[in-house]
Motif scaffolding. Sequence first.
Motif, PDB file in Angstrom:
ATOM      1  N   GLY A 161      -0.157  -6.841   3.507  1.00  0.00           N
ATOM      2  CA  GLY A 161       0.353  -6.022   4.680  1.00  0.00           C
ATOM      3  C   GLY A 161       1.443  -7.099   5.145  1.00  0.00           C
ATOM      4  O   GLY A 161       2.324  -6.762   6.048  1.00  0.00           O
TER       5      GLY A 161
ATOM      6  N   ARG B 274      -5.757  -7.030   1.344  1.00  0.00           N
ATOM      7  CA  ARG B 274      -5.014  -6.240   1.961  1.00  0.00           C
ATOM      8  C   ARG B 274      -4.352  -6.686   3.184  1.00  0.00           C
ATOM      9  O   ARG B 274      -3.175  -6.259   3.537  1.00  0.00           O
ATOM     10  CB  ARG B 274      -5.687  -4.840   2.359  1.00  0.00           C
TER      11      ARG B 274
ATOM     12  N   SER C 189       7.222  -0.909  -0.268  1.00  0.00           N
ATOM     13  CA  SER C 189       5.978  -0.952   0.416  1.00  0.00           C
ATOM     14  C   SER C 189       4.916  -0.251  -0.573  1.00  0.00           C
ATOM     15  O   SER C 189       3.556  -0.240  -0.194  1.00  0.00           O
ATOM     16  CB  SER C 189       5.937  -0.456   1.527  1.00  0.00           C
ATOM     17  N   GLN C 190       5.115   0.883  -1.286  1.00  0.00           N
ATOM     18  CA  GLN C 190       4.127   1.447  -2.188  1.00  0.00           C
ATOM     19  C   GLN C 190       3.296   0.378  -2.889  1.00  0.00           C
ATOM     20  O   GLN C 190       2.204   0.840  -3.160  1.00  0.00           O
ATOM     21  CB  GLN C 190       4.868   2.217  -3.081  1.00  0.00           C
ATOM     22  N   TRP C 191       3.742  -0.821  -3.050  1.00  0.00           N
ATOM     23  CA  TRP C 191       3.007  -1.790  -3.848  1.00  0.00           C
ATOM     24  C   TRP C 191       1.774  -2.355  -3.033  1.00  0.00           C
ATOM     25  O   TRP C 191       0.854  -3.060  -3.586  1.00  0.00           O
ATOM     26  CB  TRP C 191       4.001  -2.858  -4.427  1.00  0.00           C
ATOM     27  N   GLN C 192       1.944  -2.394  -1.724  1.00  0.00           N
ATOM     28  CA  GLN C 192       0.868  -2.561  -0.921  1.00  0.00           C
ATOM     29  C   GLN C 192      -0.230  -2.040  -1.330  1.00  0.00           C
ATOM     30  O   GLN C 192      -1.446  -2.261  -1.367  1.00  0.00           O
ATOM     31  CB  GLN C 192       1.110  -2.542   0.529  1.00  0.00           C
ATOM     32  N   GLU C 193      -0.121  -0.570  -1.308  1.00  0.00           N
ATOM     33  CA  GLU C 193      -1.321   0.507  -1.825  1.00  0.00           C
ATOM     34  C   GLU C 193      -1.638   0.046  -3.041  1.00  0.00           C
ATOM     35  O   GLU C 193      -2.800   0.291  -3.568  1.00  0.00           O
ATOM     36  CB  GLU C 193      -0.818   1.917  -1.472  1.00  0.00           C
ATOM     37  N   LEU C 194      -0.826   0.042  -4.081  1.00  0.00           N
ATOM     38  CA  LEU C 194      -1.231   0.097  -5.402  1.00  0.00           C
ATOM     39  C   LEU C 194      -1.813  -1.206  -5.856  1.00  0.00           C
ATOM     40  O   LEU C 194      -2.827  -1.243  -6.619  1.00  0.00           O
ATOM     41  CB  LEU C 194       0.337   0.082  -6.335  1.00  0.00           C
TER      42      LEU C 194
ATOM     43  N   GLY D  29      -3.719  -3.101  -3.691  1.00  0.00           N
ATOM     44  CA  GLY D  29      -4.893  -3.107  -2.986  1.00  0.00           C
ATOM     45  C   GLY D  29      -6.049  -2.089  -3.953  1.00  0.00           C
ATOM     46  O   GLY D  29      -6.971  -2.616  -4.337  1.00  0.00           O
ATOM     47  N   ARG D  30      -5.292  -1.024  -4.600  1.00  0.00           N
ATOM     48  CA  ARG D  30      -6.382  -0.391  -5.279  1.00  0.00           C
ATOM     49  C   ARG D  30      -6.497  -0.896  -6.652  1.00  0.00           C
ATOM     50  O   ARG D  30      -7.855  -0.673  -7.320  1.00  0.00           O
ATOM     51  CB  ARG D  30      -5.620   1.133  -5.837  1.00  0.00           C
TER      52      ARG D  30
ATOM     53  N   SER E 205     -11.467  -6.923  -0.761  1.00  0.00           N
ATOM     54  CA  SER E 205     -10.477  -6.092  -0.469  1.00  0.00           C
ATOM     55  C   SER E 205      -9.911  -6.391   0.882  1.00  0.00           C
ATOM     56  O   SER E 205      -8.471  -6.132   1.032  1.00  0.00           O
ATOM     57  CB  SER E 205     -11.003  -4.604  -0.461  1.00  0.00           C
TER      58      SER E 205
END
Length: 316
Positions: free
Chosen positions: A227, A223, A251-256, A258-259, A219
């Motif tokens: 980033g 990540r 940028s929401q796709w950075q979090e999606l 990563g999850r 992860s």
Amino acid sequence: MNTHFREPSGTSPRYAVLFPGQGVQRPGMGEPWRSTESWELVESVSRASGFDVAELLLTAGQDTLSRTDHAQISVFTASLLAWSEFRRRESDARVGAVAGHSLGEYTALVAAGVLSVADGAWLVGERGRAMARAARQRNGAMAAVMGGDIDAVADLVASLQREDADLWVANHNSPQQTVIAGSRTAIDAAASRATASGLRCSALPVSAACHSPYMEPASAALRRALGMTHFAAGVLPVVANVDARAHYGGSQWQELSGRQLVGRVRWVESLRTLHEELGCTDFLDIGPGGTLASLARRTLPEVPARKFTAPATVPA
């Protein structure tokens, strides 16, 4: 029932394009695309990812392609080649949305204009290497459980978790197929218990417990890479694995993303979102194999699903 969008009768299909993930790779899968205009993508992907992708697509054997990092960049590139040729050969086709299974989500982001080819290739390379390292640190296993719905499989997993087994639901692929991931011991125990419960359990030829906490060591590296990557606004909605919701770029796709590495692939829900909420009338499987078209038929049998075929190869 589709309550958000109704396709007028007599119009051309509005496609939901589906991109496959790791596991569909096979030797020589690049050969049909070698003489197409799209082949120039191979050099771009090689340069961005650090892999000799032409060799992987044309001459590598199954053992080489089975390596996680090799499999991922190979399937990503082969799917991009197919997507590029689809847009050339069927330029009038209407695409309403895209989605990708696991690794295929990165192909979907490129197809939607959220990622450039170079950024997508670099991320897939970094992701594959990080996952390969994580698998070496902690060997895992995966198995497909068939013959029962998601609730039955979740109950099976929960019963073993109560016995301190490292086991999780990894992919909900169709109403009849759920993939589990965890330690080899836990997978073996699940297979035995599944058989006793009237379910069928088939081990997958992998040494990693993908979409489970066993991938957590990867992860941090992923990540960091996410980033450093620009996610553009995009031109098509992409249905994300982790929540089965439609998202545009940014940028929401950075979090999606990563999850997604450690989270469940909600494929059944994703297919329903594509059809029922986004108004897609047909599914189109683009990339190696035909697994996603098959899963779509099993999940929503009333929705047409087809495979975009590779061009016929001409003998030398």
